[in-house]
Design an enzyme around this catalytic site. Structure first.
Site, mmCIF file in Angstrom:
data_model
loop_
_atom_site.group_PDB
_atom_site.id
_atom_site.type_symbol
_atom_site.label_atom_id
_atom_site.label_comp_id
_atom_site.label_asym_id
_atom_site.label_seq_id
_atom_site.Cartn_x
_atom_site.Cartn_y
_atom_site.Cartn_z
ATOM 1 N N HIS A 43 0.625 -5.264 -5.457
ATOM 2 C CA HIS A 43 0.084 -3.997 -5.197
ATOM 3 C C HIS A 43 0.467 -3.162 -3.963
ATOM 4 C CE1 HIS A 43 -2.138 -5.053 -1.786
ATOM 5 N NE2 HIS A 43 -3.212 -4.262 -1.853
ATOM 6 N N GLU A 69 0.199 10.901 -0.302
ATOM 7 C CA GLU A 69 1.532 11.295 -0.024
ATOM 8 C C GLU A 69 2.292 12.359 -0.929
ATOM 9 O OE1 GLU A 69 2.838 7.178 2.354
ATOM 10 O OE2 GLU A 69 3.955 7.894 0.435
ATOM 11 N N ALA A 97 2.969 -3.097 -0.111
ATOM 12 C CA ALA A 97 3.789 -4.061 0.575
ATOM 13 C C ALA A 97 3.265 -5.016 1.333
ATOM 14 C CB ALA A 97 4.363 -3.164 2.103
ATOM 15 N N GLY A 98 1.901 -5.167 1.597
ATOM 16 C CA GLY A 98 1.353 -6.144 2.142
ATOM 17 C C GLY A 98 1.248 -6.324 3.435
#
Length: 389
Positions: free
Chosen positions: A315, A155, A317-318
């Site tokens: 780690h 990104e 958002a899941g």
């Protein structure tokens, strides 16, 4: 904050999340029932069902290492880098040129390097202590500098407080980490069978004094270093793409973290093996990275060193939806519309709906649930996204 405590037959599990799917809760209770687990199981706010152990789980053990408590993408992690550019200085055409450069120079998805990269780009290692990897060095040379698929991404981002442009990358140890994980899990299952050990599905273990456990630790740590070298090589390619567009660009030092590994650490006065599977170290003052989904915010954070989480945090958002459920229920048009309204350059296609923003939990809720674990220091929003095909 700890939202819930559930009991296994051996220790409690402490959850930084109110609700998880039934299959995830079953895995949490199973982990808390293992005889070798130390103190308690810590479950991060991005937790969801994994293989054997939830992704977003932290498991401390005494005397054993559990390959599937690390996972199949050994060393998978994040890197981020701030530039001296302002987002307002970059046109959409500039961003598209950088994205085109990334797609031209970094193999995505299942693609590898067409020719072997020079061995000097690989991490140094004592190959005599790497029985599985030493005969696969050529494979490493073809996989380094490649993104992979699934939830891996690159990104270009903007700092919401001052308009600074950042680069962020998520990738791991590619197929070589997967094959190391499978090999040693198979060895663990073989030996647990020989020892008549009563093991849970996908949670075979290796006693740390055995040759197999020592080999696993050596090869796992090499995969962690390889994943870092992989991210570093890709980031150098991205930097060259920016330099072609803006020759005056400068870059800060790269931040790097891993979220799939096991390590010897001291907690509550004991030396234990801490397995982080989709969880990030968050020692006091430690800099970390917590990404959102491909259309939402990400954060650079500072760890608070909370002992109850074994000094760990989420780690990312899941997942909210499984890959199959996301493909079945999400609308491509709606997911694209949400990103288009924000002006994000993306290439979301029907086949990638399992990685669409709607497949993930609300990153703001995740961050709220772990405010006793980390402190956000930079809030980033995406300008352009490249996903593994």
């Amino acid at each position: 904050m700890i939202r819930k405590v559930v009991m296994g037959t051996h220790v409690p599990a402490k959850l930084w999340v109110e609700e998880v799917e039934t299959s995830c809760m079953e895995q949490i209770v199973a982990l808390a029932s293992l005889p070798y687990v130390y103190r308690h199981v810590a479950v991060m706010p991005d937790a969801h069902t994994g293989k054997g152990m939830p992704i977003g789980g932290v498991l401390a053990t005494k005397g054993v290492v559990v390959p599937n408590a690390v996972g199949v993408d050994i060393g998978c992690g994040m890197c981020a880098m701030k530039t001296n550019l302002k987002a307002s200085e970059l046109s959409r055409e500039n961003l598209i040129k950088v994205i085109s450069h990334i797609r031209e120079t970094i193999p995505l998805g299942f693609n590898h390097q067409s020719s072997a990269v020079d061995e000097s780009f690989l991490p140094e290692g004592d190959w005599s202590k790497l029985p599985y990897l030493r005969v696969r060095k050529t494979q490493l040379q073809h996989e380094i500098g490649t993104l992979g698929g699934g939830n891996h991404f690159i990104e270009i981002q903007r700092d919401t407080s001052n308009d600074d442009v950042w680069l962020m990358l998520h990738s791991g140890s590619r197929h070589i980490g997967l094959s190391v994980a499978h090999y040693y899990n198979n060895r663990a299952e073989f030996w647990c069978g020989k020892w008549y050990s009563d093991i849970l599905p996908n949670l075979a273990f290796l006693p740390i004094e055995t040759p197999e456990a020592k080999d696993y630790f050596n090869e796992m740590n090499y995969c962690v270093r390889f994943a870092y070298a992989n991210r570093r090589m890709m980031m150098e390619n991205i930097k060259r793409g920016f330099a072609d567009v803006r020759p005056d660009v400068e870059f800060d030092e790269m931040i790097n973290i891993a979220h799939n590994y096991a390590a010897w650490e001291k907690h509550f006065g004991q030396s234990v093996i801490v397995h982080r599977k989709g969880a990030t170290s968050a020692k006091a003052g430690e800099t970390g990275i917590i990404p959102g989904s491909m259309g939402t915010k990400s954060y650079i954070v500072e760890g608070l060193g909370n002992p109850e989480s074994f000094m760990s945090c989420s780690h990312g958002a899941g997942r909210r939806l499984s890959r199959k459920e996301a493909m079945r229920t999400l609308s491509l048009e709606e997911e694209c519309r949400k990103m288009d309204l924000k002006g994000i350059i993306h290439g979301l296609r029907k086949g990638g709906l399992d990685e669409a923003p709607g497949a993930y939990k609300d990153i703001d809720e995740v961050m709220e649930n772990e405010k006793d674990l980390i402190r956000p220091i930079v809030e980033l929003v995406p300008l352009a996204v490249v996903k593994g095909d």
